[in-house]
Scaffold this motif. Structure first.
Motif, PDB file in Angstrom:
ATOM      1  N   ASP A  86      74.447  12.951  66.285  1.00  0.00           N
ATOM      2  CA  ASP A  86      73.302  12.854  65.124  1.00  0.00           C
ATOM      3  C   ASP A  86      73.052  11.706  64.903  1.00  0.00           C
ATOM      4  N   GLY A  87      71.649  11.387  64.769  1.00  0.00           N
ATOM      5  CA  GLY A  87      71.168  10.030  64.432  1.00  0.00           C
ATOM      6  C   GLY A  87      70.968   9.055  65.611  1.00  0.00           C
ATOM      7  N   HIS A  88      71.719   9.293  66.653  1.00  0.00           N
ATOM      8  CA  HIS A  88      71.758   8.419  67.738  1.00  0.00           C
ATOM      9  C   HIS A  88      71.075   8.985  69.233  1.00  0.00           C
ATOM     10  N   SER A  89      71.477  10.144  69.745  1.00  0.00           N
ATOM     11  CA  SER A  89      71.022  10.629  70.867  1.00  0.00           C
ATOM     12  C   SER A  89      71.342  12.031  71.062  1.00  0.00           C
ATOM     13  N   PHE A  90      70.358  12.606  72.042  1.00  0.00           N
ATOM     14  CA  PHE A  90      70.991  13.847  72.557  1.00  0.00           C
ATOM     15  C   PHE A  90      70.452  14.145  74.098  1.00  0.00           C
ATOM     16  N   ALA A  91      71.420  14.757  74.729  1.00  0.00           N
ATOM     17  CA  ALA A  91      70.866  15.147  76.030  1.00  0.00           C
ATOM     18  C   ALA A  91      70.693  16.570  76.360  1.00  0.00           C
ATOM     19  N   TYR A  92      70.125  17.052  77.249  1.00  0.00           N
ATOM     20  CA  TYR A  92      69.873  18.175  77.533  1.00  0.00           C
ATOM     21  C   TYR A  92      69.563  18.450  79.027  1.00  0.00           C
ATOM     22  N   GLN A  93      69.755  19.622  79.550  1.00  0.00           N
ATOM     23  CA  GLN A  93      69.459  20.056  80.929  1.00  0.00           C
ATOM     24  C   GLN A  93      68.395  21.065  81.008  1.00  0.00           C
ATOM     25  N   LEU A  94      67.379  20.944  81.680  1.00  0.00           N
ATOM     26  CA  LEU A  94      66.501  21.959  82.385  1.00  0.00           C
ATOM     27  C   LEU A  94      66.926  22.486  83.791  1.00  0.00           C
ATOM     28  N   THR A  95      66.972  23.812  83.788  1.00  0.00           N
ATOM     29  CA  THR A  95      67.096  24.329  84.934  1.00  0.00           C
ATOM     30  C   THR A  95      66.170  25.556  85.227  1.00  0.00           C
ATOM     31  N   ASN A  96      66.445  26.380  86.340  1.00  0.00           N
ATOM     32  CA  ASN A  96      65.409  27.470  86.463  1.00  0.00           C
ATOM     33  C   ASN A  96      64.306  27.487  86.267  1.00  0.00           C
ATOM     34  N   PHE A  97      63.477  26.242  86.994  1.00  0.00           N
ATOM     35  CA  PHE A  97      62.040  26.023  86.819  1.00  0.00           C
ATOM     36  C   PHE A  97      61.437  27.239  87.809  1.00  0.00           C
ATOM     37  N   THR A  98      60.335  27.503  87.464  1.00  0.00           N
ATOM     38  CA  THR A  98      59.561  28.647  88.241  1.00  0.00           C
ATOM     39  C   THR A  98      58.438  28.132  88.862  1.00  0.00           C
ATOM     40  N   ASN A  99      58.273  26.625  88.885  1.00  0.00           N
ATOM     41  CA  ASN A  99      57.183  25.954  89.310  1.00  0.00           C
ATOM     42  C   ASN A  99      57.507  25.073  90.460  1.00  0.00           C
ATOM     43  N   VAL A 100      56.818  24.109  91.000  1.00  0.00           N
ATOM     44  CA  VAL A 100      57.206  23.462  92.170  1.00  0.00           C
ATOM     45  C   VAL A 100      58.433  22.570  92.248  1.00  0.00           C
ATOM     46  N   LEU A 101      58.897  22.389  91.040  1.00  0.00           N
ATOM     47  CA  LEU A 101      60.167  21.537  90.743  1.00  0.00           C
ATOM     48  C   LEU A 101      61.200  22.592  91.415  1.00  0.00           C
ATOM     49  N   SER A 102      61.364  23.737  91.299  1.00  0.00           N
ATOM     50  CA  SER A 102      62.172  24.898  91.895  1.00  0.00           C
ATOM     51  C   SER A 102      62.599  24.669  93.444  1.00  0.00           C
ATOM     52  N   ARG A 103      61.536  23.865  93.851  1.00  0.00           N
ATOM     53  CA  ARG A 103      61.802  23.533  95.427  1.00  0.00           C
ATOM     54  C   ARG A 103      62.241  22.064  95.869  1.00  0.00           C
ATOM     55  N   LEU A 104      62.387  21.202  94.781  1.00  0.00           N
ATOM     56  CA  LEU A 104      62.716  19.807  94.744  1.00  0.00           C
ATOM     57  C   LEU A 104      64.007  19.708  94.199  1.00  0.00           C
ATOM     58  N   ALA A 105      64.356  20.338  92.884  1.00  0.00           N
ATOM     59  CA  ALA A 105      65.222  19.795  92.485  1.00  0.00           C
ATOM     60  C   ALA A 105      66.438  20.924  91.737  1.00  0.00           C
TER      61      ALA A 105
END
Length: 181
Positions: A86-105
């Motif tokens: 709180d007040g400093h940072s947050f991290a998140y992850q993105l997965t299961n892309f249904t666009n071209v990123l699904s073929r790259l990462a």
């Protein structure tokens, strides 16, 4: 507990942008965390913008919170906060892309850090891509400057919203951001 996408042995592609705001770190963080994604993540060719968020199960202010950004090309992704200070940072992850990123990462780890910078704040935003086998060269090469441009545009719009926070409630409307960017 969140299953982390990226571990110490992974070779990743990292892109970082930063921007300053005159607001104090606590004030900047308070606006940044719940920011309205469609207002700041607009299309920057060749990447789509975010049109809406679905399935947000909880408030977006702690590890484990989930949602599904919907992009204007009809694709989507799964997003989950993995760390929150709180007040400093947050991290998140993105997965299961249904666009071209699904073929790259396999996915992306994003992180926002809000740090004191004189009387204001330095916001640092990092995207760490976990490439699929044989795709690192694409992400580290031709993809990087295009994605950095996308991130820079989005972070600039975040700062506009943060700077306008005294005049408007959190969740500033798209017309406010449009008029100022």
């Amino acid at each position: 507990m969140t299953d982390l996408l990226i571990g110490p042995a992974d070779t990743t592609v990292t892109i970082t942008v930063q921007q300053r705001t005159s607001k104090a770190p606590a004030d900047a963080f308070k606006v940044l965390v719940p920011i309205d994604l469609p207002n700041v993540f607009r299309p920057v060719a060749p990447f789509p913008g975010i049109t809406r968020v679905e399935n947000q199960t909880e408030t977006w202010d702690h590890a484990g919170a989930r949602r599904n950004p919907q992009f204007d090309d009809g694709s989507q992704a799964d997003e989950q906060i993995t760390e929150y200070t709180d007040g400093h940072s947050f991290a998140y992850q993105l997965t299961n892309f249904t666009n071209v990123l699904s073929r790259l990462a396999a996915g992306i780890r994003g992180e926002f850090n809000v740090n004191p910078d004189g009387p204001g704040t330095l916001i640092r935003w990092t995207y760490e891509f976990k490439p699929l086998p044989g795709r690192r060269w694409i992400l580290a090469g031709p993809f990087t400057p295009l994605w950095r441009r996308y991130m820079t545009a989005a972070l600039n719009r975040c700062v506009v919203v943060i700077e306008a926070a005294d005049e408007s409630p959190v969740g500033v409307t798209a017309s406010t951001v449009s008029a100022q960017s």
